[in-house]
Write an enzyme that holds these catalytic residues in place. Structure first.
Site, short mmCIF file in Angstrom:
data_model
loop_
_atom_site.label_atom_id
_atom_site.label_comp_id
_atom_site.label_asym_id
_atom_site.label_seq_id
_atom_site.Cartn_x
_atom_site.Cartn_y
_atom_site.Cartn_z
N LYS A 147 75.54 -13.36 49.89
CA LYS A 147 74.87 -12.41 50.78
C LYS A 147 74.32 -13.18 51.98
CE LYS A 147 73.31 -9.26 47.13
NZ LYS A 147 72.09 -8.65 46.55
N ILE A 184 73.73 -5.24 43.16
CA ILE A 184 74.97 -4.94 42.46
C ILE A 184 74.85 -5.26 40.99
CG2 ILE A 184 76.51 -5.12 44.43
CD1 ILE A 184 76.91 -8.03 43.45
N ASP A 196 71.94 -15.45 47.18
CA ASP A 196 71.14 -14.49 47.93
C ASP A 196 70.33 -15.22 48.99
OD1 ASP A 196 70.35 -11.81 48.22
OD2 ASP A 196 69.83 -11.62 46.11
N ARG A 217 76.03 -6.37 32.25
CA ARG A 217 76.84 -7.59 32.41
C ARG A 217 78.27 -7.41 31.92
NH1 ARG A 217 73.40 -11.81 33.61
NH2 ARG A 217 71.32 -11.71 32.71
N GLU A 251 78.23 -20.18 40.30
CA GLU A 251 77.12 -19.23 40.33
C GLU A 251 77.66 -17.82 40.53
OE1 GLU A 251 74.32 -18.15 39.49
OE2 GLU A 251 72.88 -19.27 40.70
N ASP A 252 76.91 -16.82 40.08
CA ASP A 252 77.34 -15.44 40.26
C ASP A 252 77.07 -14.94 41.67
OD1 ASP A 252 74.57 -15.38 39.89
OD2 ASP A 252 74.60 -13.68 38.51
N ASP A 272 73.47 -8.33 36.14
CA ASP A 272 72.76 -7.36 35.32
C ASP A 272 71.58 -6.72 36.03
OD1 ASP A 272 70.00 -8.77 33.72
OD2 ASP A 272 71.16 -9.84 35.23
N LYS A 310 72.41 -16.66 33.42
CA LYS A 310 73.31 -15.94 32.56
C LYS A 310 74.44 -15.29 33.36
CE LYS A 310 69.70 -14.68 29.28
NZ LYS A 310 68.99 -13.54 28.70
#
Length: 182
Positions: free
Chosen positions: A136, A158, A108, A170, A104-105, A164, A48
């Site tokens: 990251k 974050i 990680d 969001r 992608e957001d 979220d 999401k």
């Protein structure tokens, strides 16, 4: 930009402004546009969290003859990664001989990114590229580095601009960090 916000009992403070985000989205869009000249790419938004970034990025790229699709993978619970990647919603588009850009957001550990690329390569695309809003590098467990990175950040939790905490935050225009992590 608001000063402090509370979500699920945690206090968040400003980290990246909407203006800085927009500047980097424009830069990344230019890089993708240059790489995909004369292509009819398939953009795959990872739900999401990436929906806000993907929307802004795809409009900024400005390639009209493209396909936009959505997949959903999950590996987070609360503020930490579970380390397990599960595909929840699959892809229905034919990727054979197409240029694919995963949007992608955040990257990680890299587990989800590596899994997505493996899954998509089985579908015979011409190329698979990976764009992320946030990377990251210190959290990487796979050595994966995205092709396009808007921001490289330290391993902080974050919130905002699609990211979220248990479904909340969001909708924030800016990106925030937990106050204790600044």
């Amino acid at each position: 930009m608001e000063n402090r916000i509370k979500v699920n009992g945690l206090t968040f403070v400003p980290y990246l402004t909407a203006d800085r985000i927009a500047e980097q989205v424009k830069r990344v869009a230019g890089e993708i546009r240059k790489d995909l000249t004369d292509s009819e790419p398939v953009f795959i938004c990872v739900l999401k969290g990436a929906f806000v970034f993907a929307s802004d990025l795809i409009r900024e790229i400005g390639i009209n003859d493209c396909t936009i699709s959505f997949v959903r993978y999950a590996s987070y619970e609360g503020t930490s990664t579970t380390g397990k990647v599960k595909q929840l919603i699959g892809l229905t588009e034919d990727l054979a001989d197409r240029d694919v850009v995963i949007i992608e957001d955040i990257v990680d550990t890299g587990y989800t990114a590596v899994r997505m690329i493996e899954d998509l390569k089985k579908m015979g695309p011409r190329s698979v590229r990976f764009a992320t809003l946030l990377h990251k590098p210190e959290s990487s467990r796979t050595g994966f580095t995205p092709d396009y990175i808007a921001f490289s950040i330290p391993p902080k939790f974050i919130l905002g601009y699609g990211l979220d905490l248990d479904g909340k935050g969001r909708n924030l225009r800016d990106i925030y960090v937990i106050e204790e992590e600044i």
